[in-house]
Scaffold this motif. Structure first.
Motif, PDB file in Angstrom:
ATOM      1  N   GLY A 179      -3.275   6.046 -20.117  1.00 51.79           N
ATOM      2  CA  GLY A 179      -2.193   5.460 -20.900  1.00 51.79           C
ATOM      3  C   GLY A 179      -1.205   4.735 -20.018  1.00 51.79           C
ATOM      4  O   GLY A 179      -1.549   4.137 -19.003  1.00 51.79           O
ATOM      5  N   SER A 180       0.055   4.841 -20.420  1.00 53.03           N
ATOM      6  CA  SER A 180       1.094   4.123 -19.684  1.00 53.03           C
ATOM      7  C   SER A 180       1.376   4.731 -18.329  1.00 53.03           C
ATOM      8  O   SER A 180       2.012   4.104 -17.479  1.00 53.03           O
ATOM      9  N   HIS A 181       0.885   5.982 -18.097  1.00 50.69           N
ATOM     10  CA  HIS A 181       1.129   6.593 -16.787  1.00 50.69           C
ATOM     11  C   HIS A 181       0.425   5.839 -15.667  1.00 50.69           C
ATOM     12  O   HIS A 181       0.837   5.916 -14.505  1.00 50.69           O
ATOM     13  N   ARG A 182      -0.602   5.130 -16.016  1.00 56.56           N
ATOM     14  CA  ARG A 182      -1.354   4.418 -14.976  1.00 56.56           C
ATOM     15  C   ARG A 182      -0.535   3.293 -14.343  1.00 56.56           C
ATOM     16  O   ARG A 182      -0.828   2.835 -13.250  1.00 56.56           O
ATOM     17  N   LEU A 183       0.540   2.876 -15.043  1.00 58.17           N
ATOM     18  CA  LEU A 183       1.357   1.776 -14.559  1.00 58.17           C
ATOM     19  C   LEU A 183       2.581   2.254 -13.787  1.00 58.17           C
ATOM     20  O   LEU A 183       3.416   1.439 -13.404  1.00 58.17           O
ATOM     21  N   ARG A 184       2.688   3.542 -13.587  1.00 61.23           N
ATOM     22  CA  ARG A 184       3.825   4.055 -12.833  1.00 61.23           C
ATOM     23  C   ARG A 184       3.615   3.771 -11.352  1.00 61.23           C
ATOM     24  O   ARG A 184       2.518   3.885 -10.835  1.00 61.23           O
ATOM     25  N   VAL A 185       4.737   3.434 -10.688  1.00 58.46           N
ATOM     26  CA  VAL A 185       4.702   3.124  -9.261  1.00 58.46           C
ATOM     27  C   VAL A 185       5.268   4.312  -8.511  1.00 58.46           C
ATOM     28  O   VAL A 185       6.358   4.823  -8.841  1.00 58.46           O
ATOM     29  N   LEU A 186       4.539   4.757  -7.505  1.00 52.46           N
ATOM     30  CA  LEU A 186       4.963   5.896  -6.698  1.00 52.46           C
ATOM     31  C   LEU A 186       5.689   5.365  -5.475  1.00 52.46           C
ATOM     32  O   LEU A 186       5.126   4.613  -4.672  1.00 52.46           O
ATOM     33  N   VAL A 187       6.986   5.728  -5.323  1.00 50.83           N
ATOM     34  CA  VAL A 187       7.825   5.245  -4.229  1.00 50.83           C
ATOM     35  C   VAL A 187       8.124   6.414  -3.305  1.00 50.83           C
ATOM     36  O   VAL A 187       8.447   7.523  -3.783  1.00 50.83           O
ATOM     37  N   PRO A 188       8.048   6.259  -2.001  1.00 46.66           N
ATOM     38  CA  PRO A 188       8.381   7.352  -1.076  1.00 46.66           C
ATOM     39  C   PRO A 188       9.814   7.834  -1.319  1.00 46.66           C
ATOM     40  O   PRO A 188      10.689   7.028  -1.689  1.00 46.66           O
ATOM     41  N   PRO A 189      10.044   9.140  -1.108  1.00 42.99           N
ATOM     42  CA  PRO A 189      11.382   9.682  -1.375  1.00 42.99           C
ATOM     43  C   PRO A 189      12.462   8.968  -0.570  1.00 42.99           C
ATOM     44  O   PRO A 189      13.560   8.737  -1.070  1.00 42.99           O
ATOM     45  N   ALA A 190      12.164   8.635   0.665  1.00 46.49           N
ATOM     46  CA  ALA A 190      13.199   7.987   1.487  1.00 46.49           C
ATOM     47  C   ALA A 190      13.611   6.649   0.909  1.00 46.49           C
ATOM     48  O   ALA A 190      14.781   6.267   0.938  1.00 46.49           O
ATOM     49  N   ALA A 250       0.828  -1.228   0.000  1.00 52.17           N
ATOM     50  CA  ALA A 250       0.000   0.000   0.000  1.00 52.17           C
ATOM     51  C   ALA A 250       0.853   1.265   0.000  1.00 52.17           C
ATOM     52  O   ALA A 250       0.395   2.345  -0.406  1.00 52.17           O
ATOM     53  N   ALA A 251       2.147   1.143   0.425  1.00 53.45           N
ATOM     54  CA  ALA A 251       3.026   2.321   0.481  1.00 53.45           C
ATOM     55  C   ALA A 251       3.591   2.683  -0.876  1.00 53.45           C
ATOM     56  O   ALA A 251       4.141   3.788  -1.054  1.00 53.45           O
ATOM     57  N   ILE A 252       3.472   1.777  -1.846  1.00 54.58           N
ATOM     58  CA  ILE A 252       3.983   2.072  -3.199  1.00 54.58           C
ATOM     59  C   ILE A 252       2.854   1.793  -4.187  1.00 54.58           C
ATOM     60  O   ILE A 252       2.869   0.790  -4.909  1.00 54.58           O
ATOM     61  N   PRO A 253       1.843   2.663  -4.307  1.00 56.91           N
ATOM     62  CA  PRO A 253       0.694   2.440  -5.183  1.00 56.91           C
ATOM     63  C   PRO A 253       1.032   2.770  -6.634  1.00 56.91           C
ATOM     64  O   PRO A 253       1.980   3.480  -6.930  1.00 56.91           O
ATOM     65  N   PHE A 254       0.203   2.183  -7.539  1.00 63.88           N
ATOM     66  CA  PHE A 254       0.244   2.581  -8.944  1.00 63.88           C
ATOM     67  C   PHE A 254      -0.539   3.880  -9.089  1.00 63.88           C
ATOM     68  O   PHE A 254      -1.434   4.181  -8.291  1.00 63.88           O
ATOM     69  N   VAL A 255      -0.247   4.630 -10.177  1.00 60.06           N
ATOM     70  CA  VAL A 255      -0.952   5.900 -10.441  1.00 60.06           C
ATOM     71  C   VAL A 255      -2.423   5.625 -10.652  1.00 60.06           C
ATOM     72  O   VAL A 255      -3.295   6.372 -10.203  1.00 60.06           O
ATOM     73  N   ALA A 256      -2.734   4.494 -11.322  1.00 54.80           N
ATOM     74  CA  ALA A 256      -4.135   4.177 -11.607  1.00 54.80           C
ATOM     75  C   ALA A 256      -4.915   3.942 -10.333  1.00 54.80           C
ATOM     76  O   ALA A 256      -6.128   4.178 -10.284  1.00 54.80           O
ATOM     77  N   GLU A 257      -4.230   3.491  -9.277  1.00 58.36           N
ATOM     78  CA  GLU A 257      -4.928   3.217  -8.029  1.00 58.36           C
ATOM     79  C   GLU A 257      -5.254   4.506  -7.268  1.00 58.36           C
ATOM     80  O   GLU A 257      -6.063   4.480  -6.341  1.00 58.36           O
ATOM     81  N   LEU A 258      -4.616   5.623  -7.676  1.00 53.25           N
ATOM     82  CA  LEU A 258      -4.884   6.886  -6.985  1.00 53.25           C
ATOM     83  C   LEU A 258      -6.129   7.583  -7.538  1.00 53.25           C
ATOM     84  O   LEU A 258      -6.599   8.575  -6.968  1.00 53.25           O
ATOM     85  N   VAL A 259      -6.630   7.095  -8.669  1.00 48.90           N
ATOM     86  CA  VAL A 259      -7.828   7.689  -9.271  1.00 48.90           C
ATOM     87  C   VAL A 259      -9.031   7.250  -8.460  1.00 48.90           C
ATOM     88  O   VAL A 259      -9.233   6.042  -8.257  1.00 48.90           O
ATOM     89  N   GLN A 260      -9.834   8.194  -8.006  1.00 53.69           N
ATOM     90  CA  GLN A 260     -11.015   7.895  -7.212  1.00 53.69           C
ATOM     91  C   GLN A 260     -12.253   8.112  -8.066  1.00 53.69           C
ATOM     92  O   GLN A 260     -12.397   9.140  -8.713  1.00 53.69           O
ATOM     93  N   ILE A 261     -13.126   7.147  -8.037  1.00 53.12           N
ATOM     94  CA  ILE A 261     -14.341   7.163  -8.853  1.00 53.12           C
ATOM     95  C   ILE A 261     -15.501   6.906  -7.918  1.00 53.12           C
ATOM     96  O   ILE A 261     -15.418   6.093  -6.998  1.00 53.12           O
ATOM     97  N   LYS A 262     -16.585   7.599  -8.196  1.00 52.76           N
ATOM     98  CA  LYS A 262     -17.767   7.410  -7.377  1.00 52.76           C
ATOM     99  C   LYS A 262     -18.241   5.969  -7.469  1.00 52.76           C
ATOM    100  O   LYS A 262     -18.026   5.299  -8.478  1.00 52.76           O
ATOM    101  N   ALA A 263     -18.919   5.606  -6.413  1.00 49.24           N
ATOM    102  CA  ALA A 263     -19.350   4.209  -6.341  1.00 49.24           C
ATOM    103  C   ALA A 263     -20.313   3.860  -7.446  1.00 49.24           C
ATOM    104  O   ALA A 263     -20.270   2.750  -7.989  1.00 49.24           O
TER     105      ALA A 263
END
Length: 509
Positions: free
Chosen positions: A494-505, A467-480
């Motif tokens: 596009g391909s940005h949805r597959l990017r993994v966000l890693v904490p700076p540390a 959960a600490a390293i989510p994909f960009v697509a997982e950050l998109v919030q959609i109404k139920a």
């Protein structure tokens, strides 16, 4: 002078024969024939004259005085046991009396035959020891009185050998003209009754047999006949006893009580004697049984050996005869073979060999023909065995074989293609199953499974939760109520949805 010259009546009995078996110095059986006209017994000292007379005295006297003739009428140490054992010597108790001829188990028999003009009577006695004892109490005795000519000393000895005293006692029941007495008193009573003589008659004969001088007869006659005061003395004793009847009565009562008290002993003694006799008989049987069985076994084996010997001889004769016949037959065979060869038998043998080979080939070819017909029948071809039909079937079979090989090759290629397609389908199916498993594991994500796996490995490497390293697509919030648009929105990224966000540390690592 003959017997007829004597003044004998029809009832007078004369001694005609004496028989001895193992008596004194007479070993085995001996017989003395007594001539009715007169018989003299002569011989040197120790030859057995007195022994012969003492045998007769043993049969006639209650208490015979032995060896009187040899001792001059004086007492002798000879007794019945010494005659049964065969003790040799003068009979005067001297040192010369040292040899015992019959030691151990032995039997003695004596017999005297007396005859009248009408009857013949035979007196006999048997004495025996069952062991090496020489005591008079251990000697068994049996007295016999016979008027039958079949009753002889040989017959008595045979019966004793076969059955002992029991067999001899059975004579009274099984035969006529024979009386057996275990008691000499009863035997002598029968003699006196038969010959009608008194008690002193035989004693007088015994004393007379030992006389050395004729003038001694007067003393013996006076002692035994004229001066017999025994009856008078007994009468005086009876007369004097009338004064003491009470004492006699008491003595009689005492005697009766003693008799009653001793009766069990007498009964037991009789029982003991009976058992002893049975034991002796059984011991005799036990001793004789091995001999009897050995004799029977020898007889049977002898008969069997004779039978086998006869059979062996017959077999040898048969073998010799068969050997002769075999030789003759072999010669006959050789003669016939020569005659056979002379008339062309060798060529016939060759033809027979060729016929045999053809028969073997015929059988194998018939088997091959049967197999061929079954095969062409299965192929719907002609079963005819002619050569032209066979060639036509071969051509047809070759054509069918070529077509079949082509069909097999095409089927193999088709099977290969189908196998490759099946393998590709299986691979794709495995991938779909894997993606399905990942989707089931993460129902809220539309990301491909390989990216999900990548994030899991990255989280483990960085030691962070997923959960600490989510994909960009997982950050998109959609109404139920608009979740059905998630897939379209993620594809729009596009391909940005597959990017993994890693904490700076963690990114520095």
């Amino acid at each position: 002078m003959t017997q007829a010259g004597f003044a004998f009546d029809d009832q007078t009995h004369v001694l005609t024969q004496l028989e001895l078996f193992n008596w004194g110095g007479f070993q085995g059986r001996h017989q003395a024939i007594i001539d009715g006209a007169g018989t003299a017994v002569i011989g040197p000292t120790g030859s057995g004259k007195t022994t012969l007379v003492d045998a007769l005295m043993t049969l006639l006297c209650a208490n015979p005085r032995y060896n009187l003739a040899s001792t001059g009428g004086h007492e002798s140490d000879r007794d019945l046991v010494s005659y049964v054992r065969g003790i040799s010597g003068p009979g005067d108790g001297g040192a010369a009396q040292s040899h015992i001829a019959r030691q151990g188990k032995t039997i003695t028999a004596i017999s005297a035959t007396l005859a009248s003009q009408e009857h013949t009577v035979r007196l006999g006695a048997l004495f025996w020891f069952d062991d090496s004892s020489s005591a008079a109490t251990d000697m068994k005795r049996l007295w016999l009185f016979a008027v039958s000519p079949e009753q002889t000393i040989e017959h008595w000895l045979m019966l004793h050998h076969e059955g002992g005293m029991r067999a001899l006692r059975q004579q009274e029941k099984q035969s006529t003209g024979i009386w057996v007495y275990p008691s000499k008193k009863a035997f002598l009573a029968r003699l006196r009754d038969y010959f009608d003589v008194g008690e002193n008659a035989f004693t007088l004969l015994n004393r007379a047999a030992g006389l050395k001088q004729l003038n001694s007869i007067d003393d013996i006659f006076r002692e035994l006949v004229l001066d017999d005061h025994s009856a008078f003395d007994r009468a005086a004793e009876v007369a004097n006893s009338f004064d003491d009847l009470t004492e006699i009565h008491q003595e009689l009562e005492t005697a009766r009580r003693q008799q009653r008290s001793l009766q069990p002993i007498a009964t037991a003694w009789q029982r003991y004697q009976t058992l002893q006799q049975e034991l002796s008989e059984k011991q005799e049987i036990s001793r004789l049984m091995p001999v009897w069985f050995a004799e029977q076994a020898y007889r049977l084996w002898r008969a069997e050996a004779d039978r086998l010997s006869d059979a062996h001889g017959h077999a040898e004769q048969t073998q010799q005869q068969l050997q002769i016949e075999l030789t003759q037959h072999r010669k006959r065979v050789d003669d016939l073979r020569q005659a056979y060869l002379q008339i062309g038998g060798a060529s016939i043998d060759d033809l027979n060999d060729r016929i045999g080979d053809w028969q073997k080939n015929c059988g194998s070819r018939q088997l091959a023909a049967d197999q061929y017909q079954r095969l062409v029948r299965n192929l719907d071809l002609s079963e005819d065995l002619r050569a032209e039909v066979l060639d036509a079937n071969k051509r047809e079979a070759r054509t069918r074989l070529d077509i079949l090989e082509q069909e097999i090759k095409a089927a193999e290629n088709n099977a290969y293609r189908q196998g490759a397609d099946e393998q590709a389908i299986k691979t794709e199916l495995e991938q779909l199953k894997t993606e399905e498993a990942e989707v089931i594991k993460r129902p809220g994500s539309n990301l491909p499974a390989q990216f999900q796996t990548f994030r899991t490995a990255l989280a483990e490497q960085l030691n962070l939760p997923e959960a600490a390293i989510p994909f960009v697509a997982e950050l998109v919030q959609i109404k139920a109520d608009q979740q059905s648009w998630r897939g379209a929105i993620e594809r729009a990224l596009g391909s940005h949805r597959l990017r993994v966000l890693v904490p700076p540390a963690s990114a520095k690592e």
